[in-house]
Design a protein around this motif. Sequence first.
Motif, mmCIF file in Angstrom:
data_model
loop_
_atom_site.group_PDB
_atom_site.id
_atom_site.type_symbol
_atom_site.label_atom_id
_atom_site.label_comp_id
_atom_site.label_asym_id
_atom_site.label_seq_id
_atom_site.Cartn_x
_atom_site.Cartn_y
_atom_site.Cartn_z
ATOM 1 N N GLN A 67 1.929 -13.736 12.289
ATOM 2 C CA GLN A 67 2.987 -14.002 11.344
ATOM 3 C C GLN A 67 2.316 -13.113 10.063
ATOM 4 O O GLN A 67 3.274 -12.437 9.384
ATOM 5 N N ALA A 68 0.929 -13.404 9.718
ATOM 6 C CA ALA A 68 0.416 -12.701 8.746
ATOM 7 C C ALA A 68 0.729 -11.189 8.985
ATOM 8 O O ALA A 68 1.101 -10.603 7.656
ATOM 9 N N GLN A 69 0.119 -10.588 10.110
ATOM 10 C CA GLN A 69 0.472 -9.263 10.090
ATOM 11 C C GLN A 69 1.810 -8.669 9.938
ATOM 12 O O GLN A 69 2.293 -7.583 9.527
ATOM 13 N N THR A 70 3.037 -9.449 10.536
ATOM 14 C CA THR A 70 4.403 -8.971 10.185
ATOM 15 C C THR A 70 4.849 -8.797 8.763
ATOM 16 O O THR A 70 5.462 -8.138 8.363
ATOM 17 N N LEU A 71 4.223 -9.919 7.983
ATOM 18 C CA LEU A 71 4.505 -9.954 6.560
ATOM 19 C C LEU A 71 3.827 -8.778 5.892
ATOM 20 O O LEU A 71 4.251 -8.164 5.124
ATOM 21 N N ILE A 72 2.495 -8.326 6.405
ATOM 22 C CA ILE A 72 1.878 -7.494 5.742
ATOM 23 C C ILE A 72 2.737 -5.893 5.839
ATOM 24 O O ILE A 72 2.812 -5.159 5.173
ATOM 25 N N ASP A 73 3.132 -5.836 7.219
ATOM 26 C CA ASP A 73 3.817 -4.587 7.711
ATOM 27 C C ASP A 73 5.307 -4.262 7.245
ATOM 28 O O ASP A 73 5.425 -3.248 6.933
ATOM 29 N N SER A 74 5.854 -5.495 6.648
ATOM 30 C CA SER A 74 6.942 -5.452 6.076
ATOM 31 C C SER A 74 6.816 -4.805 4.589
ATOM 32 O O SER A 74 7.672 -4.470 3.903
ATOM 33 N N LEU A 75 5.615 -4.637 4.129
ATOM 34 C CA LEU A 75 5.233 -4.358 2.631
ATOM 35 C C LEU A 75 5.001 -2.678 2.843
ATOM 36 O O LEU A 75 4.929 -2.352 1.541
ATOM 37 N N LEU A 76 4.727 -2.304 3.798
ATOM 38 C CA LEU A 76 3.781 -1.001 4.113
ATOM 39 C C LEU A 76 4.942 0.251 3.430
ATOM 40 O O LEU A 76 4.084 1.024 2.769
ATOM 41 N N VAL A 77 6.068 0.337 3.717
ATOM 42 C CA VAL A 77 6.744 1.184 3.225
ATOM 43 C C VAL A 77 6.865 1.332 1.557
ATOM 44 O O VAL A 77 6.502 2.311 0.898
ATOM 45 N N GLU A 78 7.291 0.200 1.058
ATOM 46 C CA GLU A 78 7.155 -0.078 -0.478
ATOM 47 C C GLU A 78 5.819 0.350 -0.863
ATOM 48 O O GLU A 78 5.743 1.130 -2.059
ATOM 49 N N ILE A 79 4.584 -0.037 -0.380
ATOM 50 C CA ILE A 79 3.234 0.061 -0.962
ATOM 51 C C ILE A 79 3.055 1.750 -0.889
ATOM 52 O O ILE A 79 2.586 2.118 -2.068
ATOM 53 N N ILE A 80 3.394 2.353 0.251
ATOM 54 C CA ILE A 80 3.063 3.931 0.213
ATOM 55 C C ILE A 80 3.918 4.507 -0.860
ATOM 56 O O ILE A 80 3.408 5.605 -1.315
ATOM 57 N N GLN A 81 5.111 4.117 -0.902
ATOM 58 C CA GLN A 81 5.983 4.740 -1.787
ATOM 59 C C GLN A 81 5.429 4.660 -3.138
ATOM 60 O O GLN A 81 5.343 5.694 -4.041
ATOM 61 N N ALA A 82 5.037 3.783 -3.680
ATOM 62 C CA ALA A 82 4.438 3.415 -4.784
ATOM 63 C C ALA A 82 3.132 3.918 -4.989
ATOM 64 O O ALA A 82 2.839 4.716 -6.231
ATOM 65 N N GLN A 83 2.386 4.156 -3.829
ATOM 66 C CA GLN A 83 1.076 4.746 -3.838
ATOM 67 C C GLN A 83 1.143 6.267 -4.142
ATOM 68 O O GLN A 83 0.374 6.795 -4.989
ATOM 69 N N ILE A 84 2.212 6.944 -3.785
ATOM 70 C CA ILE A 84 2.585 8.270 -3.922
ATOM 71 C C ILE A 84 2.733 8.346 -5.381
ATOM 72 O O ILE A 84 2.256 9.656 -5.786
ATOM 73 N N GLN A 85 3.363 7.426 -6.259
ATOM 74 C CA GLN A 85 3.349 7.839 -7.611
ATOM 75 C C GLN A 85 2.279 7.152 -8.449
ATOM 76 O O GLN A 85 2.527 6.994 -9.562
ATOM 77 N N GLY A 86 1.234 6.951 -7.692
ATOM 78 C CA GLY A 86 0.287 6.280 -8.485
ATOM 79 C C GLY A 86 -0.104 4.961 -8.776
ATOM 80 O O GLY A 86 -0.704 4.599 -9.707
ATOM 81 N N THR A 87 0.831 4.074 -8.045
ATOM 82 C CA THR A 87 0.913 2.742 -8.576
ATOM 83 C C THR A 87 -0.077 1.981 -7.277
ATOM 84 O O THR A 87 0.774 1.999 -6.125
ATOM 85 N N PRO A 88 -1.068 1.216 -7.503
ATOM 86 C CA PRO A 88 -1.604 0.509 -6.520
ATOM 87 C C PRO A 88 -1.001 -0.689 -6.194
ATOM 88 O O PRO A 88 0.004 -1.315 -7.126
ATOM 89 N N ALA A 89 -1.060 -1.427 -5.099
ATOM 90 C CA ALA A 89 -0.405 -2.689 -4.630
ATOM 91 C C ALA A 89 -0.655 -3.680 -5.634
ATOM 92 O O ALA A 89 0.049 -4.642 -5.976
ATOM 93 N N ARG A 90 -2.036 -3.797 -6.348
ATOM 94 C CA ARG A 90 -2.356 -4.657 -7.243
ATOM 95 C C ARG A 90 -1.500 -4.780 -8.422
ATOM 96 O O ARG A 90 -1.126 -5.813 -9.053
ATOM 97 N N GLN A 91 -1.189 -3.634 -8.906
ATOM 98 C CA GLN A 91 -0.213 -3.322 -9.976
ATOM 99 C C GLN A 91 1.256 -3.443 -9.672
ATOM 100 O O GLN A 91 1.871 -4.099 -10.375
ATOM 101 N N LEU A 92 1.674 -3.330 -8.514
ATOM 102 C CA LEU A 92 3.027 -3.384 -7.782
ATOM 103 C C LEU A 92 3.193 -4.897 -7.643
ATOM 104 O O LEU A 92 4.260 -5.448 -8.079
#
Length: 250
Positions: A67-92
């Motif tokens: 269940q935890a991994q499923t929740l993590i996987d659901s965030l990956l697209v958003e995290i990578i898109q923000a990462q490209i723009q220089g925004t880390p997950a901590r800030q997001l």
Amino acid sequence: MDPRKKNQAAQQKQQVRVQKKAQQKDVQQKIAQASTDQLQAKLSKRNEDYLFRLRKALIAQGKTAAQAQTLIDSLLVEIIQAQIQGTPARQLYGTVDQKVNALLNKKPENTSRMPEFWKASVDNSLLFGALFTVMYGIVGFTTKHPDRSNQSGIVTIILLSILWGILITWFTQQMQQARSKRQPIWRISLILVFGLLVMYAIMFITTILPPVINPILNPWLYIILAACAYGARWLFRHYYHIQYNSFTGR
């Protein structure tokens, strides 16, 4: 600067902006279509550590590893898109604890929006039924000799409640629409007038019905019916999770 050169420079800048937007859109599409493994491979060390700690925190809160991994996987697209723009997950997302709380305590779907037409019509009809019956119950207590001139029979009240519920629901939905989709005011006004005329016609027709068909009830019965109508409305709204109020528009 020569006007021609100035125009050429402006056109070049515009072309560069268009190309950048196209490239960004292409990158976003590729990210959205990428597999989970491909997205995880693109994570920065910083984001990878954030998700590792987030996964541990979710498991500590009672989620299974899957269940935890499923929740993590659901965030990956958003995290990578923000990462490209220089925004880390901590800030997001904020701290790991804040994100865990957001994931495990999601707000329920907003039910204050306008419900389906039939649901809103039933809701409003029950409300009008409660209002009319309590009103005529009070009139019955204050009138020594209730008759057709100062009271309405139960059939009249039921039909008027239904019609008022439908008419108010239709009017509210019309006024909630954007002006481009809304019917012209003159047409809305005509329909409202027609609806009122229909109600007056029903009142006239039902008043000439014999008392056996359309009886005037005892005031206490009207009060009891008002309580039943309001209770039925509460149950109906609770069952369908309706919070919208047609009179306030919220």
